[in-house]
Scaffold this active site. Structure first.
Site, short mmCIF file in Angstrom:
data_model
loop_
_atom_site.label_atom_id
_atom_site.label_comp_id
_atom_site.label_asym_id
_atom_site.label_seq_id
_atom_site.Cartn_x
_atom_site.Cartn_y
_atom_site.Cartn_z
N HIS A 66 0.84 -1.21 0.00
CA HIS A 66 0.00 0.00 0.00
C HIS A 66 0.87 1.26 0.00
O HIS A 66 0.59 2.23 -0.69
CB HIS A 66 -0.87 0.06 1.27
CG HIS A 66 -1.90 -1.00 1.38
ND1 HIS A 66 -1.86 -1.99 2.35
CD2 HIS A 66 -3.02 -1.24 0.66
CE1 HIS A 66 -2.91 -2.77 2.22
NE2 HIS A 66 -3.63 -2.35 1.21
N ARG A 68 -4.08 -9.78 4.39
CA ARG A 68 -4.50 -11.09 4.91
C ARG A 68 -3.33 -11.93 5.43
O ARG A 68 -3.54 -12.87 6.19
CB ARG A 68 -5.24 -11.88 3.83
CG ARG A 68 -6.57 -11.29 3.47
CD ARG A 68 -7.18 -12.02 2.29
NE ARG A 68 -8.32 -11.30 1.76
CZ ARG A 68 -9.57 -11.45 2.19
NH1 ARG A 68 -9.83 -12.33 3.12
NH2 ARG A 68 -10.55 -10.75 1.67
#
Ligand code: PAF
Length: 282
Positions: free
Chosen positions: A36, A187
């Site tokens: 990100h 995740r």
């Protein structure tokens, strides 16, 4: 770094602060990692202003348990964004994004949302398109940044922009990997030690497919993948597809396209991982 949670406050802020400035937007669901951050860094370098949203979008989860256990670490995310130099963070609540009576537009994505993730996670891309179009309507950026790890999502977003947001340039960003090859994902935080050890085998197998692409047929490689996962006690294959990277039509032979994309979804325990690799023909 400005943190804003309400849509009206953000709209007022942007109407003043981003007037005559280019705005780069990075939508996220939080639990930020280096992948990100690379998107945010790109947005900072290519625009006058950068905005990152953090919103765990309930409409894109087809499984309530998956939504419940999705990692949430807002304070750590804000610290990371501050360090990166992001200008604005938008952290809306569910009712800000979906006020009562809100109905989004529905889109036709052709084949793009019928295969792979679309087949295994019914309604997922409808939810993604709903939230991304809502965020685009509020933020109206010049550029929006999406990771190539979610290859199919990127194709859907390109189609969405083409259908309704022509002024927004969609910028694809390469997959970032851990040193052992595992694609970075929020995740990954949910993996047990055993499954974290097993998870890099997904990318190792994709690399093997890439290496063999010029000597083995597509069906031989699909069989090989199926066999590898069958023998793997810790990783369960959900799908493995080789397709054309633009329309995601299944490839039957290498000569079908010049470039193919191999996409995979695997369960490591209860954690679902996806990854992909481009296969260039020579
Ligand atoms: O890729 C994600 O994190 C999400 O699907 C997105 C684009 C932020 C929409 O909720």
């Amino acid at each position: 770094m400005k943190i804003i949670s309400s849509v009206s406050e953000l709209e007022i802020f942007l109407s003043k602060a981003s007037k005559d400035k280019s705005l780069g937007f990075v939508p996220t669901m939080g639990a930020l990692h280096q992948g990100h951050i690379s998107l945010v860094e790109k947005a900072i370098s290519q625009n006058d202003m950068s905005l990152c949203s953090i919103f765990v979008n309930p409409t894109q989860f087809n499984d309530a348990k998956d939504l419940e256990k999705y990692p949430n670490q807002l304070d750590a995310d804000l610290t990371l964004l501050e360090k990166t130099g992001c200008d604005v963070v938008f952290t809306p609540s569910k009712t800000e994004i979906y006020p009562e009576g809100f109905a989004g537009k529905s889109y036709d994505f052709g084949n793009l949302d019928k295969v792979m993730e679309g087949e295994t996670r019914p309604g997922h891309f409808e939810g993604v398109a709903l939230v991304v179009s809502r965020l685009f309507d509020i933020i109206r950026p010049q550029k929006a940044y999406f990771g190539e790890k979610d290859f199919q999502q990127l194709a859907i977003i390109r189609s969405l922009a083409n259908q309704n947001y022509k002024s927004i340039e969609i910028i694809p960003c390469p997959i970032l990997r851990e040193v052992d090859g595992l694609a970075m994902s929020s995740r990954n935080l949910l993996l047990s030690e055993k499954h974290r050890t097993a998870a890099p085998r997904v990318y190792q197998r994709l690399l093997h497919v890439k290496k063999q692409a010029n000597t083995k047929s597509i069906s031989e490689l699909k069989q090989w993948i199926a066999q590898e996962f069958k023998q793997d006690p810790d990783l369960k294959l959900e799908y493995f597809e080789i397709s054309d990277p633009n329309r995601l039509q299944k490839s039957t032979q290498w000569s079908d396209y010049e470039v193919h994309i191999a996409c995979i979804a695997v369960f490591a325990g209860s954690v679902r991982l996806i990854d992909n690799i481009l296969l260039e023909m020579n």
